[in-house]
Write a protein that holds these residues in place. Structure first.
Motif, PDB file in Angstrom:
ATOM      1  N   PHE A 189      -6.312  14.339  -0.514  1.00 33.08           N
ATOM      2  CA  PHE A 189      -6.106  12.891  -0.404  1.00 33.08           C
ATOM      3  C   PHE A 189      -4.920  12.588   0.493  1.00 33.08           C
ATOM      4  CE2 PHE A 189      -4.154   8.962  -2.210  1.00 33.08           C
ATOM      5  CZ  PHE A 189      -5.164   8.080  -1.882  1.00 33.08           C
ATOM      6  N   GLY A 190      -3.822  13.320   0.295  1.00 27.60           N
ATOM      7  CA  GLY A 190      -2.639  13.114   1.133  1.00 27.60           C
ATOM      8  C   GLY A 190      -2.900  13.448   2.589  1.00 27.60           C
ATOM      9  N   ASP A 191      -3.620  14.540   2.820  1.00 27.32           N
ATOM     10  CA  ASP A 191      -3.941  14.924   4.201  1.00 27.32           C
ATOM     11  C   ASP A 191      -4.805  13.868   4.879  1.00 27.32           C
ATOM     12  OD1 ASP A 191      -2.516  17.250   3.897  1.00 27.32           O
ATOM     13  OD2 ASP A 191      -4.277  18.505   3.470  1.00 27.32           O
ATOM     14  N   ALA A 192      -5.750  13.298   4.124  1.00 33.21           N
ATOM     15  CA  ALA A 192      -6.630  12.269   4.685  1.00 33.21           C
ATOM     16  C   ALA A 192      -5.834  11.016   5.055  1.00 33.21           C
ATOM     17  CB  ALA A 192      -7.738  11.930   3.694  1.00 33.21           C
ATOM     18  N   ALA A 230      -4.152  -8.936   4.308  1.00 35.10           N
ATOM     19  CA  ALA A 230      -3.164  -8.338   3.407  1.00 35.10           C
ATOM     20  C   ALA A 230      -3.270  -8.950   2.018  1.00 35.10           C
ATOM     21  CB  ALA A 230      -1.758  -8.539   3.968  1.00 35.10           C
ATOM     22  N   GLU A 231      -3.427 -10.247   1.953  1.00 35.45           N
ATOM     23  CA  GLU A 231      -3.566 -10.917   0.656  1.00 35.45           C
ATOM     24  C   GLU A 231      -4.814 -10.434  -0.076  1.00 35.45           C
ATOM     25  OE1 GLU A 231      -3.589 -15.020   1.625  1.00 35.45           O
ATOM     26  OE2 GLU A 231      -1.514 -15.038   2.339  1.00 35.45           O
ATOM     27  N   THR A 232      -5.886 -10.265   0.668  1.00 35.70           N
ATOM     28  CA  THR A 232      -7.137  -9.802   0.061  1.00 35.70           C
ATOM     29  C   THR A 232      -6.967  -8.406  -0.522  1.00 35.70           C
ATOM     30  OG1 THR A 232      -8.477 -11.132   1.574  1.00 35.70           O
ATOM     31  CG2 THR A 232      -9.563  -9.276   0.493  1.00 35.70           C
ATOM     32  N   ALA A 233      -6.283  -7.530   0.225  1.00 35.46           N
ATOM     33  CA  ALA A 233      -6.068  -6.159  -0.241  1.00 35.46           C
ATOM     34  C   ALA A 233      -5.214  -6.147  -1.503  1.00 35.46           C
ATOM     35  CB  ALA A 233      -5.417  -5.329   0.862  1.00 35.46           C
ATOM     36  N   LEU A 234      -4.186  -6.982  -1.528  1.00 33.32           N
ATOM     37  CA  LEU A 234      -3.309  -7.031  -2.702  1.00 33.32           C
ATOM     38  C   LEU A 234      -4.029  -7.630  -3.913  1.00 33.32           C
ATOM     39  CD1 LEU A 234      -0.018  -8.186  -0.953  1.00 33.32           C
ATOM     40  CD2 LEU A 234      -0.508  -5.921  -1.891  1.00 33.32           C
ATOM     41  N   GLU A 235      -4.819  -8.647  -3.679  1.00 30.12           N
ATOM     42  CA  GLU A 235      -5.595  -9.237  -4.779  1.00 30.12           C
ATOM     43  C   GLU A 235      -6.580  -8.230  -5.354  1.00 30.12           C
ATOM     44  OE1 GLU A 235      -6.218 -13.916  -4.610  1.00 30.12           O
ATOM     45  OE2 GLU A 235      -7.005 -12.951  -2.815  1.00 30.12           O
ATOM     46  N   ARG A 236      -7.101  -7.375  -4.490  1.00 33.89           N
ATOM     47  CA  ARG A 236      -8.051  -6.363  -4.953  1.00 33.89           C
ATOM     48  C   ARG A 236      -7.391  -5.431  -5.960  1.00 33.89           C
ATOM     49  NH1 ARG A 236      -9.985  -5.265  -0.335  1.00 33.89           N
ATOM     50  NH2 ARG A 236      -8.598  -3.561   0.251  1.00 33.89           N
ATOM     51  N   VAL A 237      -6.155  -5.048  -5.700  1.00 31.99           N
ATOM     52  CA  VAL A 237      -5.433  -4.178  -6.635  1.00 31.99           C
ATOM     53  C   VAL A 237      -5.069  -4.948  -7.913  1.00 31.99           C
ATOM     54  CG1 VAL A 237      -3.412  -2.721  -6.999  1.00 31.99           C
ATOM     55  CG2 VAL A 237      -4.491  -2.823  -4.737  1.00 31.99           C
ATOM     56  N   ALA A 238      -4.561  -6.159  -7.746  1.00 31.24           N
ATOM     57  CA  ALA A 238      -4.100  -6.951  -8.895  1.00 31.24           C
ATOM     58  C   ALA A 238      -5.227  -7.236  -9.885  1.00 31.24           C
ATOM     59  CB  ALA A 238      -3.484  -8.256  -8.409  1.00 31.24           C
ATOM     60  N   SER A 239      -6.435  -7.329  -9.391  1.00 29.21           N
ATOM     61  CA  SER A 239      -7.571  -7.665 -10.258  1.00 29.21           C
ATOM     62  C   SER A 239      -8.371  -6.442 -10.694  1.00 29.21           C
ATOM     63  CB  SER A 239      -8.507  -8.640  -9.532  1.00 29.21           C
ATOM     64  OG  SER A 239      -9.024  -8.063  -8.344  1.00 29.21           O
ATOM     65  N   ASP A 240      -7.925  -5.253 -10.305  1.00 26.92           N
ATOM     66  CA  ASP A 240      -8.650  -4.025 -10.635  1.00 26.92           C
ATOM     67  C   ASP A 240      -8.237  -3.540 -12.018  1.00 26.92           C
ATOM     68  OD1 ASP A 240      -9.920  -1.633 -10.807  1.00 26.92           O
ATOM     69  OD2 ASP A 240      -9.007  -0.728  -9.032  1.00 26.92           O
ATOM     70  N   ALA A 241      -9.101  -3.748 -12.989  1.00 28.54           N
ATOM     71  CA  ALA A 241      -8.782  -3.372 -14.369  1.00 28.54           C
ATOM     72  C   ALA A 241      -8.620  -1.864 -14.524  1.00 28.54           C
ATOM     73  CB  ALA A 241      -9.873  -3.871 -15.316  1.00 28.54           C
ATOM     74  N   GLY A 242      -9.160  -1.090 -13.610  1.00 30.01           N
ATOM     75  CA  GLY A 242      -9.055   0.364 -13.708  1.00 30.01           C
ATOM     76  C   GLY A 242      -7.789   0.929 -13.103  1.00 30.01           C
ATOM     77  N   PRO A 269      -3.693   1.501 -12.532  1.00 27.51           N
ATOM     78  CA  PRO A 269      -2.529   1.534 -13.430  1.00 27.51           C
ATOM     79  C   PRO A 269      -1.858   0.165 -13.489  1.00 27.51           C
ATOM     80  CG  PRO A 269      -2.551   3.462 -12.004  1.00 27.51           C
ATOM     81  CD  PRO A 269      -3.630   2.554 -11.492  1.00 27.51           C
ATOM     82  N   GLU A 270      -1.367  -0.209 -14.674  1.00 31.15           N
ATOM     83  CA  GLU A 270      -0.779  -1.531 -14.864  1.00 31.15           C
ATOM     84  C   GLU A 270       0.398  -1.774 -13.925  1.00 31.15           C
ATOM     85  OE1 GLU A 270      -0.274  -5.345 -16.313  1.00 31.15           O
ATOM     86  OE2 GLU A 270      -1.952  -3.935 -16.514  1.00 31.15           O
ATOM     87  N   SER A 271       1.217  -0.749 -13.682  1.00 34.54           N
ATOM     88  CA  SER A 271       2.363  -0.924 -12.791  1.00 34.54           C
ATOM     89  C   SER A 271       1.907  -1.244 -11.367  1.00 34.54           C
ATOM     90  CB  SER A 271       3.232   0.332 -12.781  1.00 34.54           C
ATOM     91  OG  SER A 271       2.488   1.465 -12.339  1.00 34.54           O
ATOM     92  N   TYR A 272       0.805  -0.654 -10.930  1.00 34.98           N
ATOM     93  CA  TYR A 272       0.258  -0.953  -9.601  1.00 34.98           C
ATOM     94  C   TYR A 272      -0.245  -2.394  -9.537  1.00 34.98           C
ATOM     95  CZ  TYR A 272       0.212   4.001  -8.166  1.00 34.98           C
ATOM     96  OH  TYR A 272       0.560   5.272  -7.804  1.00 34.98           O
ATOM     97  N   GLY A 324      -5.883   5.013  -9.216  1.00 31.75           N
ATOM     98  CA  GLY A 324      -4.567   4.927  -8.594  1.00 31.75           C
ATOM     99  C   GLY A 324      -4.621   5.207  -7.103  1.00 31.75           C
ATOM    100  N   GLN A 325      -5.507   6.090  -6.694  1.00 27.56           N
ATOM    101  CA  GLN A 325      -5.640   6.405  -5.271  1.00 27.56           C
ATOM    102  C   GLN A 325      -6.229   5.225  -4.506  1.00 27.56           C
ATOM    103  OE1 GLN A 325      -8.003  10.001  -5.265  1.00 27.56           O
ATOM    104  NE2 GLN A 325      -6.223  11.315  -5.617  1.00 27.56           N
ATOM    105  N   ALA A 326      -7.206   4.569  -5.098  1.00 28.40           N
ATOM    106  CA  ALA A 326      -7.798   3.392  -4.454  1.00 28.40           C
ATOM    107  C   ALA A 326      -6.754   2.293  -4.314  1.00 28.40           C
ATOM    108  CB  ALA A 326      -8.990   2.898  -5.282  1.00 28.40           C
ATOM    109  N   ALA A 327      -5.904   2.133  -5.323  1.00 25.24           N
ATOM    110  CA  ALA A 327      -4.850   1.124  -5.263  1.00 25.24           C
ATOM    111  C   ALA A 327      -3.868   1.436  -4.148  1.00 25.24           C
ATOM    112  CB  ALA A 327      -4.131   1.034  -6.604  1.00 25.24           C
ATOM    113  N   LEU A 328      -3.498   2.704  -4.019  1.00 27.13           N
ATOM    114  CA  LEU A 328      -2.566   3.109  -2.968  1.00 27.13           C
ATOM    115  C   LEU A 328      -3.142   2.810  -1.583  1.00 27.13           C
ATOM    116  CD1 LEU A 328       0.007   4.451  -2.009  1.00 27.13           C
ATOM    117  CD2 LEU A 328      -1.102   6.688  -2.284  1.00 27.13           C
TER     118      LEU A 328
END
Length: 218
Positions: free
Chosen positions: A59-62, A110-122, A124-127, A88-92
């Protein structure tokens, strides 16, 4: 000891040995199975660790390969094709996509990408909370004042991971609304918060001075 006593002891010893062998023949498989389970469990645990390490390295190499592209659009496209195995990887990847979008001046993406993480129940809560905070900072005054305050309030509850940063944003919102006294009280509270970084505390102290207050004695 008489020969009779010696004979009795030998017989008793043979009886005990025969009983032991009988027990081992009957239940010995349980011990063997237990050993196999222990060894197999340890091997499975090591295999899982090796798999997780390999996945993380891949994942890191990709990501590094995607970010190596010179063209911003190419980087964004490459990031979208990086495979993920964990939420967590998808959020990153969404965080990185948001940063790339901002570099290209595309705040909407950018807003769309951030909203995608904020609304992703799967995720991590900190993300999720970090994505929510970054989104609110990015939107700024463009967001309805009441909605912004409600969302910041949820991020600034005691124990929340980004409470100090959310309090800072609440102070800015209060200033924008002309509520300077409330903003001053909030910044004075902020400098007393546990876990506040030196940079954030310095900004809060500066705002206290700007608002005409006196920094509390440390």
């Amino acid at each position: 000891m008489s020969e009779t006593d010696s004979f009795i002891d030998e017989v008793a010893e043979e009886v005990r040995r025969d009983r032991l062998f009988a027990v081992l023949r009957r239940y010995g498989w349980i011990g063997i199975l237990a050993v196999l389970l222990i060894v197999g469990g340890a091997a499975w645990n090591e295999w899982q660790k090796a798999q997780a390490k390999a996945e993380a390295e891949a994942f890191g190499d990709a990501i590094l390969a995607a970010l190596a592209a010179d063209d911003p659009a190419a980087r964004t496209e490459a990031l979208s094709t990086v495979p993920t195995a964990q939420p967590g990887q998808a959020a990153l990847l969404s965080f990185l996509a948001a940063d790339e979008a901002l570099k290209q001046g595309n705040a909407g993406a950018a807003e769309t990408a951030l909203e995608r993480v904020a609304s992703d129940a799967g995720a991590p809560e900190s993300y999720r909370q970090l994505a929510e905070l970054k989104y609110l900072i990015l939107k700024g005054p463009a967001l309805n004042a009441q909605e912004r305050e409600e969302r910041l309030a949820a991020l600034s509850v005691p124990g929340a991971p980004y409470r100090p940063l959310a309090l800072e944003q609440q102070g800015l919102s209060l200033i924008a609304s002309g509520k300077t006294e409330e903003a001053l009280a909030l910044y004075q509270q902020l400098v007393q918060e546990a876990g506040v970084t030196a940079g954030l505390k310095q900004r809060a102290l500066q705002m206290i001075v700007v608002l005409g207050g006196e920094p509390a004695q440390q």
